[in-house]
Design an enzyme around this catalytic site. Structure first.
Site, short mmCIF file in Angstrom:
data_model
loop_
_atom_site.label_atom_id
_atom_site.label_comp_id
_atom_site.label_asym_id
_atom_site.label_seq_id
_atom_site.Cartn_x
_atom_site.Cartn_y
_atom_site.Cartn_z
N CYS A 172 19.98 6.04 35.10
CA CYS A 172 20.46 6.97 34.22
C CYS A 172 21.06 8.15 35.04
O CYS A 172 21.93 8.79 34.57
CB CYS A 172 19.28 7.84 33.44
SG CYS A 172 18.16 6.62 32.53
N GLU A 193 14.21 11.36 27.73
CA GLU A 193 15.21 11.45 28.66
C GLU A 193 16.07 10.15 28.27
O GLU A 193 15.58 9.24 27.92
CB GLU A 193 14.69 11.16 29.97
CG GLU A 193 15.85 11.33 31.09
CD GLU A 193 16.30 10.10 31.57
OE1 GLU A 193 17.62 9.74 31.23
OE2 GLU A 193 15.62 9.41 32.14
#
Length: 544
Positions: free
Chosen positions: A327, A293
């Site tokens: 994020c 990720e």
């Protein structure tokens, strides 16, 4: 080996404590903060359950007071990295052959230790070393990581229960084996829960792991490693090795026993890893699993049927909580011209009430960014906005100071160009860029939202018109792996919103669900024939 079939009950998410004035948890966390601040602990490597000190060290500091050192950690060299690989391989046979419920029990116990007697410790360590407010530390360190441990144990039991159909005279079974070799877990600074989850998810299914925490987050990661050991994790299952990224990567990716990488970090680093793995592909025992990720340029798209107060609050929380270092943080927003001025007015009023400073002052909403490198990167984007006044207008904020801590004001910028640098690139800081579109250009602007960024992690839409919600949900289908309707694009909860995105945001393997566990499993189909044939002749071979 027990002859019983054990079941793990469906977990519930760890309740979030409120830390109200005078509450026991607030008194305890303040005491623990002072205790940790007055220490400078030494953090060794942990390989095969043993503490190792290399003498090559780094410092653990407070981002909001970067002259204050609270820990000194040892860094692995090529020697220790090779030792860790050897330890992981040595531990593997016994670990993968341990009954699954005993493996699960270790992480269930770790969850109870983490959310119970060590809650204040991990929260205080996170507040100090990662510069998080108590709320941001609580939802991350105590709650989300406990959830990962508990839900992963539950998902493991459900995977093992999933078995194929067996016709008459046959018994078909599925065996869920760990991968052959070792797993390399590379974890980021911004969430301790990710730091603990990336090595533990492969481990719970029977893999052994090398864990490289981010250099700016070694301090709280060390406490998680110690909790796992107290919970009964055998030596060598997870090996804790802070190290230089390039040096450890070269050794790990050249090993024939490398079986997979579990990564959260920058896109460029992940792509570099993938290239290294590809160049070594013929040397490996099996094809490695690559799970990553890598961040995002997360959006909020607003329709003119929206409530301006709801939008403004989502923007402020989504962009500025934890200084925009999530994020999933809101980084670009699209306002219809009919609502833009009202939303901005509300945002300015809310931003004017944001206090920024030391996380030990519980009235602060924001603290410092993680380190000087991040500070310099984020401030460089603000300087672009200041220089390019034909494209950008700084609505509020834009100031920064690193004399004591790495502080950057919550900054709101308008871009006249929907494809400007600040609308496309990940900034990873408290900078939110607005593009105002003409209401009649809704369709064109939705397509801009979809195509402007290379990322596809999180996104949110705001509308009260259900037909619009249906339309936007469909048109932005691939723009975000975690999609929010009338909510900010942050705050995914384990077991509720499995997390991950595609495009340049990663492999979308959904941490917080059974899907991620499957990536660390190599299944084996077993067929047992109870009545085998005794001759090769088939019925079709008979003649009239």
């Amino acid at each position: 080996m027990s002859d019983a079939i054990f079941k793990i009950p469906q977990p519930v998410n760890e309740p979030i404590k409120e830390y109200r004035k005078g509450s026991p948890e607030k008194i305890e966390i303040k005491k623990k903060l002072q205790e940790l601040k007055n220490q400078n602990i030494e953090i060794p490597l942990i390989i095969d359950g043993k503490e190792i000190r290399t003498g090559i060290t780094g410092k653990c500091v407070l981002p909001h007071d970067h002259h204050k050192v609270i820990g000194t950690y040892h860094k692995a060299t090529s020697k220790e990295i090779s030792m860790a690989i050897e330890a992981a391989l040595k531990a593997k046979k016994e670990w993968e052959n341990m009954s699954w419920y005993h493996r699960a029990a270790i992480f269930l116990k770790a969850a109870d230790l983490l959310s119970g007697p060590y809650r204040a410790l991990v929260n205080a360590a996170t507040m100090l070393n990662l510069s998080k407010t108590i709320f941001q530390a609580e939802i991350d360190s105590a709650c989300e990581l406990s959830d990962f441990f508990r839900f992963n144990a539950y998902y493991l039991s459900k995977i093992y229960e999933d078995q194929p159909y067996s016709p008459k005279y046959n018994w078909n079974r599925m065996e869920y084996r760990p991968l052959e070799g070792f797993i390399f877990a590379v974890t980021p600074f911004n969430f301790l829960s990710i730091g603990g989850n990336l090595p533990s998810t492969p481990a719970i299914v029977g893999n052994t792991v090398l864990w490289k925490p981010a250099s700016s987050a070694v301090y709280p990661a060390y406490f998680i490693m110690k909790i796992l050991m107290e919970a009964g994790l055998p030596p060598g299952v997870i090996n804790f090795i802070p190290a230089n990224g390039a040096e450890i990567g070269d050794i790990v990716f050249s090993s024939k026993d490398f079986a997979g990488v579990h990564f959260t970090g920058s896109t460029s680093t992940f792509q570099s890893m993938w290239k290294s793995i590809g160049s070594n592909i013929a040397n490996y025992r099996s094809y490695p699993r690559i799970v990553g990720e890598t961040g995002g340029k997360d959006f909020i798209f607003v329709h003119n049927s929206s409530d301006p107060y709801e939008v403004a609050t989502a923007c402020v929380r989504g962009a500025y909580e934890y200084q925009g270092q999530k994020c999933s943080a809101a980084s670009r927003v699209y306002f219809p011209s009919s609502l833009a001025n009202k939303i901005i007015e509300i945002m300015l009023e809310q931003i004017s009430r944001i206090k920024m400073g030391d996380p030990e002052d519980f009235t602060n909403f924001m603290t410092a960014v993680i380190d000087e490198s991040a500070f310099n990167t984020i401030s460089s984007y603000i300087e672009i906005a200041k220089r390019e006044s034909d494209t950008y207008r700084i609505i509020t904020g834009g100031k920064y100071d690193k004399s004591k801590g790495y502080f950057i004001e919550p900054t709101l910028i308008e871009s006249k160009d929907p494809k400007s640098k600040l609308m496309q690139e990940e900034i990873f800081g408290p900078v939110l860029t607005i593009y105002v579109y003409d209401d009649k250009d809704l369709e064109k602007t939705v397509e801009l939202c979809n195509e402007t960024s290379s990322y596809g992690l999180t996104g949110a839409i705001f509308a009260r018109d259900r037909n619009v919600i249906v339309d936007l949900e469909k048109k932005l289908r691939h723009a975000a792996g975690n999609f929010y309707i009338n909510d900010k694009p942050t705050g995914a909860v384990v077991g509720q919103q499995p997390f991950g995105g595609a495009r340049a945001s990663g492999t979308n393997d959904k941490a917080g669900s059974y899907l991620n566990l499957l990536r660390w499993i190599s299944a084996r189909s077993i067929k047992e024939n109870f009545i085998p044939p005794k001759d090769f002749i088939y019925p079709f071979m008979e003649e009239e």
